[in-house]
Design an enzyme around this catalytic site. Structure first.
Site, short mmCIF file in Angstrom:
data_model
loop_
_atom_site.label_atom_id
_atom_site.label_comp_id
_atom_site.label_asym_id
_atom_site.label_seq_id
_atom_site.Cartn_x
_atom_site.Cartn_y
_atom_site.Cartn_z
N HIS A 46 0.80 -1.22 0.00
CA HIS A 46 0.00 0.00 0.00
C HIS A 46 0.84 1.27 0.00
O HIS A 46 0.64 2.18 -0.81
CB HIS A 46 -0.94 0.01 1.20
CG HIS A 46 -2.14 -0.85 1.03
ND1 HIS A 46 -3.14 -0.94 1.99
CD2 HIS A 46 -2.53 -1.66 0.03
CE1 HIS A 46 -4.07 -1.78 1.57
NE2 HIS A 46 -3.71 -2.23 0.39
N LYS A 58 -8.23 -0.88 2.87
CA LYS A 58 -7.75 -0.99 4.24
C LYS A 58 -6.70 -2.09 4.36
O LYS A 58 -6.72 -3.04 3.55
CB LYS A 58 -8.93 -1.21 5.20
CG LYS A 58 -9.86 -2.39 4.84
CD LYS A 58 -9.29 -3.73 5.24
CE LYS A 58 -10.13 -4.87 4.77
NZ LYS A 58 -9.43 -6.17 4.92
N ASP A 117 -7.16 -7.09 9.17
CA ASP A 117 -8.03 -7.48 8.06
C ASP A 117 -9.48 -7.09 8.35
O ASP A 117 -10.10 -6.35 7.59
CB ASP A 117 -7.91 -8.98 7.80
CG ASP A 117 -8.78 -9.41 6.62
OD1 ASP A 117 -8.73 -8.75 5.57
OD2 ASP A 117 -9.51 -10.41 6.75
#
Length: 372
Positions: free
Chosen positions: A80, A98, A180
């Site tokens: 990311h 996310k 997660d």
């Protein structure tokens, strides 16, 4: 008459979550996906053909495309931060799946890059923008349960090893149930109750090697590198205390996803990984649970198949048009900051103060109030 796009979208990453974004963005006006990219060029080509995206290729091509206004970063968590920085440096606004980054250190770098480049950065989850979470928010704001003083938040295993062809990333840095599934729950709780100021908890593992049984699996076993069970107490700035259990090791349970307890009743909040499900209320003097009338229309069609994502991208573009930025980088950073403290928590560490804070997001424009 053709309507000009509000923003043209490029998506990096065409793995398991890509269809949710392709499906969701297609249902939102003015946000056409014009290019996709992936390390696996064949997978990018296939995704573009399946979802009628006009261009596909590698990441560098997408970042160099002047027609792409917003990059949606749905790579694996460990990738990311670097991609977000590269996209911001390329002059793109960025929305990140996310968690915002694998660590708060990386995320701080992203925040600094966004500020320096003058580009907008937002982050998932966006499910708190949907009908269920906004209805729960309106119920709390209307005082339907009186003064909130406690909450519970519970995650069981998603059983990814039974359906995902390669869920290795879920058991590595940036994964685990805390990073997660935790973002959905913490975002929902902060939307309801405001920022979190301190946490205490402990983590562990039921197994250190996971067999993969998915029919189209690409791996047979996974060595676990992160905690797969976490138990925590969260103290909100408002004084509310929440008990959280986030686990990949618990296979089945009847416990609710989220409940908020107030001086006048209990609010039961549905799965925060979804946009639209009933919010249930039981007031202190009531004999039965009732459903709180939704304050927004459904965020997904009644005949929808599979997950939808995209409200966070719409929220980012809406902020460019002058609306509030709800799924902002600051909000996503606070969620990550809390989760990072929980990821490897130990009772020996004692209470951990959360350095960051955030504003409670504004209600979604158009959400109706509920009557107390």
């Amino acid at each position: 008459m053709t309507t000009s796009p509000r923003a043209r979208i490029g998506i990096v990453g065409t793995g398991a979550v890509f269809p949710a974004y392709a499906r969701g963005l297609a249902a939102l006006p003015g946000l056409p996906v014009i290019r996709v990219a992936d390390l696996d060029l064949e997978r990018a080509r296939t995704a573009a053909a399946e979802w009628n995206v006009p261009a596909w290729g590698g990441t560098e091509e997408l970042l160099a495309d002047p027609d792409v206004d917003v990059v949606v970063n749905i790579t694996t968590p460990g990738a990311h931060a670097d991609l977000t920085d590269a996209a911001l440096e390329a002059g793109k606004h960025v929305y990140v799946e996310k968690p915002l980054a694998a660590t708060t250190e990386e995320a701080r770098r992203n925040l600094a890059t966004a500020e320096r480049t003058g580009r907008l950065l937002g982050g998932a989850p966006d499910t708190f923008l949907g009908s269920a979470a906004q209805t729960a928010r309106a119920a709390v704001d209307a005082g339907l349960i009186g003064r909130p003083f406690a909450a519970t938040s519970f995650v069981r295993s998603s059983r990814a090893q039974t359906w995902h062809p390669d869920p290795t990333f879920l058991f590595k840095r940036g994964g685990g149930p805390v990073l997660d599934w935790g973002p959905y729950h913490i975002a929902a709780l902060v939307n309801l109750l405001g920022p979190i100021r301190r946490v205490v908890g402990a983590t562990g593992n039921a197994e250190l090697e996971i067999p993969v049984t998915a029919p189209e699996r690409r791996v047979e076993r996974i060595d676990v590198e992160v905690a797969t069970h976490a138990t925590s107490i969260l103290e909100f700035t408002s004084g509310v205390l929440a008990t959280a259990v986030y686990s990949f090791d618990i296979w089945d349970t009847d416990l609710p996803h989220i409940e908020v307890y107030g001086t006048e009743g209990t609010l039961q909040v549905p799965n925060p990984n979804h946009f639209d499900s009933p919010v249930r209320l039981k007031r202190r003097t009531a004999e039965e649970w009732t459903e709180v009338p939704p304050v927004l229309p459904p965020s997904t069609p009644a005949d929808a198949t599979g997950f939808y994502r995209g409200l966070g991208v719409q929220d980012l573009v809406g902020h460019l048009d002058g609306d509030a930025h709800r799924a902002s980088a600051g909000f996503a950073f606070h969620v990550l900051d809390v989760l990072e403290r929980l990821q490897d928590a130990s009772l020996a560490d004692g209470v951990a103060e959360i350095a960051s804070s955030t504003e409670r997001p504004a209600p979604v424009r158009g959400a109706r109030p509920v009557v107390g």
